[in-house]
Scaffold this active site. Structure first.
Site, mmCIF file in Angstrom:
data_model
loop_
_atom_site.group_PDB
_atom_site.id
_atom_site.type_symbol
_atom_site.label_atom_id
_atom_site.label_comp_id
_atom_site.label_asym_id
_atom_site.label_seq_id
_atom_site.Cartn_x
_atom_site.Cartn_y
_atom_site.Cartn_z
ATOM 1 N N ALA A 2 36.962 31.327 -5.938
ATOM 2 C CA ALA A 2 35.834 32.026 -5.212
ATOM 3 C C ALA A 2 34.599 31.509 -6.407
ATOM 4 O O ALA A 2 33.421 31.798 -5.855
ATOM 5 C CB ALA A 2 36.122 33.556 -5.532
ATOM 6 N N HIS B 174 30.267 37.208 2.872
ATOM 7 C CA HIS B 174 31.556 37.402 2.565
ATOM 8 C C HIS B 174 32.068 36.208 1.775
ATOM 9 O O HIS B 174 31.902 35.249 2.383
ATOM 10 C CB HIS B 174 32.210 37.416 3.868
ATOM 11 C CG HIS B 174 33.565 37.857 4.054
ATOM 12 N ND1 HIS B 174 34.269 38.984 3.537
ATOM 13 C CD2 HIS B 174 34.826 37.110 4.681
ATOM 14 C CE1 HIS B 174 35.381 38.851 3.473
ATOM 15 N NE2 HIS B 174 35.963 37.758 4.307
ATOM 16 N N CYS C 207 27.943 40.244 -0.672
ATOM 17 C CA CYS C 207 29.366 40.268 -0.937
ATOM 18 C C CYS C 207 29.756 40.792 -2.380
ATOM 19 O O CYS C 207 29.184 40.610 -3.276
ATOM 20 C CB CYS C 207 30.001 38.825 -0.816
ATOM 21 S SG CYS C 207 31.557 39.042 -1.387
ATOM 22 N N ARG D 40 29.458 37.875 -14.622
ATOM 23 C CA ARG D 40 29.851 36.794 -15.290
ATOM 24 C C ARG D 40 29.107 35.331 -15.393
ATOM 25 O O ARG D 40 29.447 34.752 -16.191
ATOM 26 C CB ARG D 40 31.303 36.430 -14.697
ATOM 27 C CG ARG D 40 32.331 37.470 -14.850
ATOM 28 C CD ARG D 40 33.818 36.921 -14.216
ATOM 29 N NE ARG D 40 34.594 38.106 -14.385
ATOM 30 C CZ ARG D 40 35.932 38.039 -13.839
ATOM 31 N NH1 ARG D 40 36.292 36.998 -13.576
ATOM 32 N NH2 ARG D 40 36.750 39.272 -13.910
ATOM 33 N N THR E 163 31.476 40.716 -9.613
ATOM 34 C CA THR E 163 32.131 39.485 -10.239
ATOM 35 C C THR E 163 31.443 38.444 -10.736
ATOM 36 O O THR E 163 31.180 38.405 -12.146
ATOM 37 C CB THR E 163 33.296 39.458 -9.874
ATOM 38 O OG1 THR E 163 34.255 40.790 -9.436
ATOM 39 C CG2 THR E 163 34.248 38.632 -10.537
#
Ligand code: COA
Length: 117
Positions: free
Chosen positions: A68, A55, A90, A100, A96
């Site tokens: 983050a 998380h 997560c 990236r 994401t």
């Protein structure tokens, strides 16, 4: 005045709570340790092989500034330094951060690879 610049606050390892967090503890990435017994040789002593990133949380007021991503970079560097793989449970990490930062895919847990080592 906040310690960080442009959202890049200092990250620390909170080992007792199994998280990497900002200095104020308000943004964090929570992990669980994954243990595996080595096969063969009668060795059943489970060894920590991976960190499951379960998380990521950043308070509303700090979102969209790369906090983050900064937490993830810290977690991946930590795992690499400790010869651990990463399980990206997560959705922020899997959907994401990793797309990236594809160079970190080399650290993603691969059970088949591990069991053949
Ligand atoms: N899953 C995947 N990606 C997400 C996401 C989610 N749940 N929530 C936001 N993102 C993406 C956004 O699309 C954003 O993209 P953009 O840069 O194109 O706008 C990107 O994350 C922002 O990156 P970054 O600035 O590094 O993240 P952040 O510091 O704003 O924190 C979260 C991102 C997800 C940690 C934060 O929004 C949060 O705490 N949300 C609530 C808890 C949560 O859903 N955690 C993730 C699942 S465990």
């Amino acid at each position: 005045m906040a310690a960080g610049e442009s959202g890049a606050s200092t990250i620390r390892w909170n080992e007792s709570q199994r998280r990497f967090e900002t200095e104020d503890g308000k943004a964090y990435i929570q992990y669980a340790l994954v243990r595996e017994s080595e096969e063969g040789e009668g060795n059943h002593n489970p060894k920590v092989v991976a960190m499951d990133l379960i998380h990521t949380y950043v308070p509303n007021s700090k979102r969209g500034q790369g906090v983050a991503a900064h937490l993830c970079n810290f977690a991946f560097n930590h795992a690499q330094a400790h010869s651990l793989s990463i399980i990206p449970s997560c959705s922020y990490v899997s959907d994401t951060f990793l797309p990236r930062n594809p160079s970190w895919n080399t650290l993603v847990y691969d059970k088949n690879l591990k069991s053949s080592m």
